[in-house]
Design a protein around this motif. Structure first.
Motif, mmCIF file in Angstrom:
data_model
loop_
_atom_site.group_PDB
_atom_site.id
_atom_site.type_symbol
_atom_site.label_atom_id
_atom_site.label_comp_id
_atom_site.label_asym_id
_atom_site.label_seq_id
_atom_site.Cartn_x
_atom_site.Cartn_y
_atom_site.Cartn_z
ATOM 1 N N SER A 86 -0.191 24.543 14.305
ATOM 2 C CA SER A 86 -1.072 24.888 12.827
ATOM 3 C C SER A 86 -1.670 24.084 12.518
ATOM 4 N N VAL A 87 -0.576 22.724 12.507
ATOM 5 C CA VAL A 87 -1.318 21.463 11.080
ATOM 6 C C VAL A 87 -1.893 20.188 12.771
ATOM 7 N N LEU A 88 -1.181 20.744 13.747
ATOM 8 C CA LEU A 88 -1.531 20.104 14.586
ATOM 9 C C LEU A 88 -3.650 20.329 15.504
ATOM 10 N N ILE A 89 -3.484 21.579 15.248
ATOM 11 C CA ILE A 89 -4.801 21.934 15.655
ATOM 12 C C ILE A 89 -5.949 21.445 14.666
ATOM 13 N N ALA A 90 -5.568 22.132 13.476
ATOM 14 C CA ALA A 90 -6.608 21.049 11.967
ATOM 15 C C ALA A 90 -6.669 20.200 11.572
ATOM 16 N N VAL A 91 -5.713 19.928 12.036
ATOM 17 C CA VAL A 91 -6.351 18.267 11.579
ATOM 18 C C VAL A 91 -6.784 17.566 12.724
ATOM 19 N N GLY A 92 -6.562 18.386 14.170
ATOM 20 C CA GLY A 92 -7.663 17.790 15.642
ATOM 21 C C GLY A 92 -8.627 17.674 15.615
ATOM 22 N N LEU A 93 -8.781 19.199 14.929
ATOM 23 C CA LEU A 93 -10.663 19.501 14.918
ATOM 24 C C LEU A 93 -11.324 18.452 13.359
ATOM 25 N N MET A 94 -10.536 17.933 12.610
ATOM 26 C CA MET A 94 -11.012 17.851 11.300
ATOM 27 C C MET A 94 -12.018 16.217 11.667
ATOM 28 N N VAL A 95 -10.597 15.470 12.804
ATOM 29 C CA VAL A 95 -10.123 14.269 13.320
ATOM 30 C C VAL A 95 -11.796 14.613 14.622
ATOM 31 N N PHE A 96 -12.212 15.074 15.349
ATOM 32 C CA PHE A 96 -12.686 15.155 16.019
ATOM 33 C C PHE A 96 -14.453 15.658 15.398
ATOM 34 N N GLN A 97 -14.497 16.202 14.037
ATOM 35 C CA GLN A 97 -15.867 16.500 13.782
ATOM 36 C C GLN A 97 -16.151 15.053 12.852
ATOM 37 N N GLN A 98 -15.287 14.403 12.348
ATOM 38 C CA GLN A 98 -15.702 13.568 11.830
ATOM 39 C C GLN A 98 -16.050 12.270 12.336
ATOM 40 N N LEU A 99 -15.160 11.498 13.343
ATOM 41 C CA LEU A 99 -15.136 9.972 14.516
ATOM 42 C C LEU A 99 -16.657 10.774 15.789
ATOM 43 N N GLY A 100 -16.770 12.176 15.543
ATOM 44 C CA GLY A 100 -17.772 12.605 16.449
ATOM 45 C C GLY A 100 -19.408 11.546 16.039
ATOM 46 N N GLY A 101 -19.510 11.160 14.806
ATOM 47 C CA GLY A 101 -20.560 10.746 15.093
ATOM 48 C C GLY A 101 -21.588 10.907 13.284
ATOM 49 N N ILE A 102 -21.119 12.220 12.986
ATOM 50 C CA ILE A 102 -22.048 13.383 12.166
ATOM 51 C C ILE A 102 -22.493 12.404 10.876
ATOM 52 N N ASN A 103 -20.990 11.919 9.484
ATOM 53 C CA ASN A 103 -21.739 11.058 8.661
ATOM 54 C C ASN A 103 -22.250 10.245 8.674
ATOM 55 N N GLY A 104 -22.282 9.154 9.724
ATOM 56 C CA GLY A 104 -22.966 8.216 9.857
ATOM 57 C C GLY A 104 -24.641 8.724 10.470
ATOM 58 N N VAL A 105 -24.608 9.203 10.854
ATOM 59 C CA VAL A 105 -26.038 10.111 11.340
ATOM 60 C C VAL A 105 -26.685 10.729 9.853
ATOM 61 N N CYS A 106 -26.074 11.403 9.030
ATOM 62 C CA CYS A 106 -26.372 11.964 8.195
ATOM 63 C C CYS A 106 -26.793 10.857 7.080
ATOM 64 N N PHE A 107 -25.749 10.576 7.445
ATOM 65 C CA PHE A 107 -26.265 9.300 5.126
ATOM 66 C C PHE A 107 -27.187 8.473 5.881
ATOM 67 N N TYR A 108 -27.680 8.258 7.194
ATOM 68 C CA TYR A 108 -27.726 7.235 7.214
ATOM 69 C C TYR A 108 -29.682 7.621 8.125
ATOM 70 N N VAL A 109 -29.320 8.743 7.840
ATOM 71 C CA VAL A 109 -30.602 9.247 9.954
ATOM 72 C C VAL A 109 -32.615 8.075 9.307
ATOM 73 N N SER A 110 -32.741 8.974 8.293
ATOM 74 C CA SER A 110 -33.637 7.834 7.895
ATOM 75 C C SER A 110 -33.942 6.411 8.339
ATOM 76 N N ASP A 111 -32.824 5.149 8.398
ATOM 77 C CA ASP A 111 -32.957 4.311 8.671
ATOM 78 C C ASP A 111 -33.229 4.624 10.685
ATOM 79 N N ILE A 112 -32.481 5.122 11.000
ATOM 80 C CA ILE A 112 -32.085 5.323 12.225
ATOM 81 C C ILE A 112 -33.376 5.777 13.061
#
Length: 478
Positions: A272-298
């Motif tokens: 259970s821990v590996l599934i949850a942690v793995g999903l969180m890693v891929f959710q964030q390192l896939g780039g969403i916060n970079g795109v979201c925080f700086y979309v205007s600049d992109i």
């Protein structure tokens, strides 16, 4: 403290049989749709906090130029300013689990909403300098919306749990989108003060909704547990079967030793821990916060109108997230997240091609269109699954005795990834615009492989049935 094999086998037997009995359709436990208004009200109050959370996530994108100018920040200083939000969230993740288990789901909502109000009020102060602004940006994120999906998963009947829990993500992206749009026309300090509105709704609503029945049962408040469950299922609903299942499950869990952080890595909890942690890693390192925080600049770097692009982005993510929430309990968690990860991969590839063409001064009329198309594919794909599903699965797969500790760990990993992504994004884009999105594409390709081989389907199962299935699978592996 380890549990010997005999105790573990007894636990599995106790969980597996009584909790797998049929519960029927409809609500899953005998209540009608007309009697579920309290579930909907409680969900609405909870996701108002998610909306405010989204306002903070989307805060930095439309206000980047104004904040940089008003506070006289360099690129590296603004990266610190933007990423302090996620750093505050990381600190909150470490402490939120024990606090949630001690004061309850409603109690932690009240506590951290008050902290958010303090952060918003002081962020709107025109006299504060850079150091104070950093502190209050930190304070605004010192809480975690882990409490929202956990609370909703614990109050919702099984046939509604997926779509109601997905409202958490819908309200987050709604907050992001509203911040994007309003931030174009108001000052960055005024934008912070507008965020007080959902805080007020949350504070008012918390006085009218029940506490999580599962938390009440876990803390031994059995009379309050039955009252809360009856309110949620309707005054005429027969709650006897569901109440019995919850009590049996919690009695079994209470027979286990108290779980510490290191205990999460025992064999019984590790899947259970590996599934949850793995999903969180891929959710964030896939780039969403970079795109979201700086979309205007992109959009500006791509040669496209940042105003048009940002508004289109904002509307798209709300619409697609709403679609994802509405089909969550029909399509299933795993198909949605696979579709989402595949779309993220495609969006990254298209955006990388656009920036490569721009860097090489090729097809300069086509490159801006490709860049916008890639970003919109990216955000649409994230909104349909990768945004909501990891949080839903996290709220479903942990036994209640480790939910606080495990949820804190998964959330800490999530926000460390968010901080890493948001902090490094400007530096990566300075290094190579197209190389940045090639890197994100590779991470999303790995996410597809991870989901195919490791993530289970939890659609249509009670929380207790999910644990029974995980216990059974672990036994068969032996």
């Amino acid at each position: 403290m380890a549990i010997n094999e005999d105790v573990e086998n007894v636990v599995q037997e106790n969980i597996r049989e009584p909790l797998m009995r049929g519960t029927g359709e409809g609500s899953g436990h005998g209540s009608s749709k007309e009697d579920q208004w309290m579930v909907y009200l409680s969900t609405f109050v909870a996701v108002c906090g998610s909306y405010e959370f989204g306002c903070c996530v989307g805060y930095s994108s439309p206000t980047q130029s104004a904040i940089t100018e008003d506070l006289n920040l360099s690129v590296s200083e603004y990266s610190v300013f933007g990423s302090i939000l996620t750093f505050g969230a990381m600190i909150g993740a470490i402490t939120i689990g024990p606090i949630t288990d001690f004061v309850g789901r409603k109690g932690v909502g009240l506590l951290f909403t008050l902290l958010r109000v303090l952060g918003l009020l002081t962020l709107g102060d025109w006299q504060l300098d850079m150091e104070w602004e950093l502190f209050h940006m930190f304070l605004m994120k010192y809480w975690m919306d882990i409490k929202v999906p956990v609370f909703i998963s614990e109050i919702a009947p099984k046939n509604l749990r997926g779509r109601l829990t997905a409202l958490n993500q819908l309200m987050i992206v709604s907050g992001v989108s509203v911040s994007f749009i309003i931030g174009i026309v108001v000052s960055w300090r005024a934008l912070a003060l507008i965020g007080l509105i959902p805080c007020a709704v949350t504070l008012f609503g918390l006085f009218f909704i029940p506490e999580s029945p599962r938390w009440l049962a876990k803390t031994g408040r059995h009379k309050d547990f039955e009252v809360a469950l009856q309110k949620l299922r309707g005054k005429d609903a027969d709650i006897s079967l569901e109440a019995e299942e919850i009590k049996e499950y919690i009695a079994t869990i209470d027979s286990l030793p108290k779980v510490k952080l290191l205990d999460l890595f025992q064999r019984r909890y590790l899947p259970s821990v590996l599934i949850a942690v793995g999903l969180m890693v891929f959710q964030q390192l896939g780039g969403i916060n970079g795109v979201c925080f700086y979309v205007s600049d992109i959009f500006e770097q791509a040669g496209f109108s940042s105003t048009v692009g940002t508004i289109t982005y904002a509307i798209l993510q709300v619409v697609v997230t709403g679609i994802g929430a509405s089909i969550m309990d029909k399509a299933g968690r795993k198909p949605l997240i696979l579709t989402s990860a595949s779309g993220l991969l495609l969006g990254c590839v298209v955006t990388a091609i656009a920036f490569f063409l721009t860097a090489q001064e090729l097809a300069l009329n086509v490159a801006p269109v490709l860049a916008v198309t890639g970003i919109l594919i990216f955000i649409g794909a994230f909104s349909i699954g990768m945004g909501a599903v990891p949080w839903i699965i996290m709220s479903e797969i942990f036994p209640i005795n480790i939910k606080g500790q495990a949820g804190s760990l998964a959330t800490l990993v999530n926000w460390f990834g968010a901080w890493l992504c948001s902090y490094t994004f400007n530096f990566l884009m300075s290094w190579s615009t197209y190389g940045t999105f090639i890197l994100y594409a590779a991470i999303n390709a790995l996410a597809i492989v991870f989901v195919i081989f490791f993530v289970p389907e939890t659609k249509g199962k009670t929380l207790e049935q999910i644990q029974a299935a995980i216990s059974k699978e672990r036994s068969e592996e032996r």
